[in-house]
Design an enzyme around this catalytic site. Structure first.
Site, PDB file in Angstrom:
ATOM      1  CE1 TYR A 159      -4.220   1.226  -0.374  1.00 32.27           C
ATOM      2  CE2 TYR A 159      -3.683   2.641   1.485  1.00 32.27           C
ATOM      3  CZ  TYR A 159      -4.512   2.303   0.427  1.00 32.27           C
ATOM      4  OH  TYR A 159      -5.641   3.053   0.189  1.00 32.27           O
ATOM      5  CE  LYS A 166      -7.177   6.133   0.288  1.00 34.43           C
ATOM      6  NZ  LYS A 166      -8.116   6.991  -0.464  1.00 34.43           N
TER       7      LYS A 166
HETATM    8  P1  NAD Z   1     -11.608   3.591  -8.856  1.00 32.06           P
HETATM    9  O1  NAD Z   1     -10.365   3.372  -9.673  1.00 32.06           O
HETATM   10  O2  NAD Z   1     -12.875   3.162  -9.428  1.00 32.06           O
HETATM   11  O3  NAD Z   1     -11.736   5.111  -8.434  1.00 32.06           O
HETATM   12  C1  NAD Z   1     -10.632   5.986  -8.304  1.00 32.06           C
HETATM   13  C2  NAD Z   1     -11.066   7.286  -8.934  1.00 32.06           C
HETATM   14  O4  NAD Z   1     -10.039   8.271  -8.760  1.00 32.06           O
HETATM   15  C3  NAD Z   1     -11.285   7.147 -10.452  1.00 32.06           C
HETATM   16  O5  NAD Z   1     -12.563   7.620 -10.799  1.00 32.06           O
HETATM   17  C4  NAD Z   1     -10.210   8.029 -11.029  1.00 32.06           C
HETATM   18  O6  NAD Z   1     -10.585   8.645 -12.247  1.00 32.06           O
HETATM   19  C5  NAD Z   1     -10.071   9.053  -9.916  1.00 32.06           C
HETATM   20  N1  NAD Z   1      -8.869   9.887 -10.074  1.00 32.06           N
HETATM   21  C6  NAD Z   1      -7.581   9.489 -10.189  1.00 32.06           C
HETATM   22  N2  NAD Z   1      -6.791  10.574 -10.409  1.00 32.06           N
HETATM   23  C7  NAD Z   1      -7.629  11.666 -10.392  1.00 32.06           C
HETATM   24  C8  NAD Z   1      -7.437  13.063 -10.580  1.00 32.06           C
HETATM   25  N3  NAD Z   1      -6.230  13.587 -10.842  1.00 32.06           N
HETATM   26  N4  NAD Z   1      -8.507  13.876 -10.515  1.00 32.06           N
HETATM   27  C9  NAD Z   1      -9.746  13.371 -10.300  1.00 32.06           C
HETATM   28  N5  NAD Z   1      -9.994  12.062 -10.140  1.00 32.06           N
HETATM   29  C10 NAD Z   1      -8.935  11.226 -10.188  1.00 32.06           C
HETATM   30  O7  NAD Z   1     -11.288   2.852  -7.463  1.00 32.06           O
HETATM   31  P2  NAD Z   1     -12.086   2.868  -6.085  1.00 32.06           P
HETATM   32  O8  NAD Z   1     -11.559   1.694  -5.360  1.00 32.06           O
HETATM   33  O9  NAD Z   1     -13.532   3.016  -6.314  1.00 32.06           O
HETATM   34  O10 NAD Z   1     -11.506   4.154  -5.352  1.00 32.06           O
HETATM   35  C11 NAD Z   1     -12.336   5.152  -4.787  1.00 32.06           C
HETATM   36  C12 NAD Z   1     -11.800   5.545  -3.402  1.00 32.06           C
HETATM   37  O11 NAD Z   1     -11.981   4.455  -2.519  1.00 32.06           O
HETATM   38  C13 NAD Z   1     -10.323   5.879  -3.379  1.00 32.06           C
HETATM   39  O12 NAD Z   1     -10.105   6.949  -2.482  1.00 32.06           O
HETATM   40  C14 NAD Z   1      -9.714   4.604  -2.822  1.00 32.06           C
HETATM   41  O13 NAD Z   1      -8.458   4.820  -2.217  1.00 32.06           O
HETATM   42  C15 NAD Z   1     -10.775   4.251  -1.811  1.00 32.06           C
HETATM   43  N6  NAD Z   1     -10.734   2.888  -1.280  1.00 32.06           N
HETATM   44  C16 NAD Z   1     -10.803   1.816  -2.132  1.00 32.06           C
HETATM   45  C17 NAD Z   1     -10.725   0.537  -1.612  1.00 32.06           C
HETATM   46  C18 NAD Z   1     -10.772  -0.666  -2.527  1.00 32.06           C
HETATM   47  O14 NAD Z   1     -10.358  -1.743  -2.106  1.00 32.06           O
HETATM   48  N7  NAD Z   1     -11.247  -0.537  -3.743  1.00 32.06           N
HETATM   49  C19 NAD Z   1     -10.602   0.329  -0.228  1.00 32.06           C
HETATM   50  C20 NAD Z   1     -10.556   1.445   0.610  1.00 32.06           C
HETATM   51  C21 NAD Z   1     -10.616   2.722   0.074  1.00 32.06           C
END
Ligand code: NAD
Length: 259
Positions: A159, A166
């Site tokens: 990570y 985070k």
């Molecule tokens: P995802 O890839 O679907 O979403 C990530 C989003 O970030 C995408 O829509 C991408 O376009 C956007 N992004 C990246 N660079 C950017 C920029 N410069 N400007 C605007 N947008 C930008 O993946 P996800 O898992 O749905 O992630 C969403 C959130 O959830 C994130 O903060 C991620 O860290 C968090 N999260 C995810 C998980 C998991 O396991 N999937 C677990 C905990 C937290």
């Protein structure tokens, strides 16, 4: 009667129909909310996101581009949102980025300055910038949530710099909660367990993570997007009216067990 009847809000950003933003959107709309969505303007993204919205039966909802590294994008996103919605009741920060080359086991110490700064800018500073732009659209108060992960509290293999980002995001949410509280704007985070999205698949060793959570978590399963969507509805609704500056784990209890 939906828990979000009469509420309007913005959710940034959707990449596809696996995005947590997509799941949160579906849950919020099912509870009566009117939602606007953001997407990162890269080639073919708009078509992909519109297809995902169609898949979720919310193709008619408002969609606008926003790259959070560009102040002018944030300004035009919120100017357009103001014209579309007038005021809003909630903001969902659901975006992050780190160079995947450094999301590999054993590579944290190699993180270059520009990779570190980019991860912190996109994944943490953006919450400050988006909250600053959203607050004037919340004259009667509101709820802001951001998505985080256990890698902020603990060193999770692979990570890496995202864990540092985070930790900054969570800390930022507490300072924002303190400053926006007098305006009746609440700010909280959801710490989600792993879900198979585009971002999650960039993490080295993610398959082991899923396996580990399934075996060790009290509920003996991984979470899904609906688990996150349901908790988001709670935090965006008046049911959580006294909750701010907090972090809610949605991870089947994984963070609470020792091995
Ligand atoms: P995802 O890839 O679907 O979403 C990530 C989003 O970030 C995408 O829509 C991408 O376009 C956007 N992004 C990246 N660079 C950017 C920029 N410069 N400007 C605007 N947008 C930008 O993946 P996800 O898992 O749905 O992630 C969403 C959130 O959830 C994130 O903060 C991620 O860290 C968090 N999260 C995810 C998980 C998991 O396991 N999937 C677990 C905990 C937290």
């Amino acid at each position: 009667m939906g828990l979000l009847d009469g509420k309007k809000g913005l959710i940034l950003n959707i990449a596809n129909d696996r995005s947590l933003a997509w799941h949160i959107g579906i849950s919020a709309i099912a509870q009566g909310a009117k939602c606007g969505f953001g997407y990162l303007p890269i080639p073919r993204a708009e078509r992909r996101v519109r297809n995902a919205m169609e898949e979720g039966n919310f193709a008619r909802e408002w969609l606008f581009p926003c790259d959070v590294t560009k102040d002018e994008d944030i300004t035009s996103f919120f100017t357009a949102a103001h014209a579309q919605f007038g005021t809003i009741d909630f903001l969902v920060h659901c975006l992050a980025f780190a160079n995947r080359e450094y999301l590999q086991i054993g590579k944290f110490i190699s993180t270059p300055r520009d990779v570190f700064a980019q991860a912190l800018d996109i994944s943490a500073y953006s919450l400050v910038a988006l909250s600053r732009a959203a607050a004037p659209l919340m004259p009667h108060g509101g709820s802001i949530i951001a998505l985080t992960y256990l890698g902020s509290d603990m060193a999770v293999p692979g990570y890496n710099v995202m864990g540092v980002a985070k930790a900054a995001l969570e800390s930022a949410s507490r300072y924002l909660a303190m400053e926006l509280g007098p305006k009746k704007i609440r700010v909280n985070t959801i710490s989600a367990g792993p879900v198979r999205t585009l971002s999650a698949m960039a993490i080295d060793g993610v398959d082991e993570m899923f396996d580990h959570v399934r075996r060790k978590s009290p509920l003996k399963r991984n979470i899904d997007g609906d688990d996150v969507g349901n908790t988001a509805v709670y935090l965006l609704s008046d049911l959580s009216s006294g909750v701010t500056g907090d972090k809610v784990f949605v991870d089947c209890g994984y963070n609470r067990v020792g091995v």
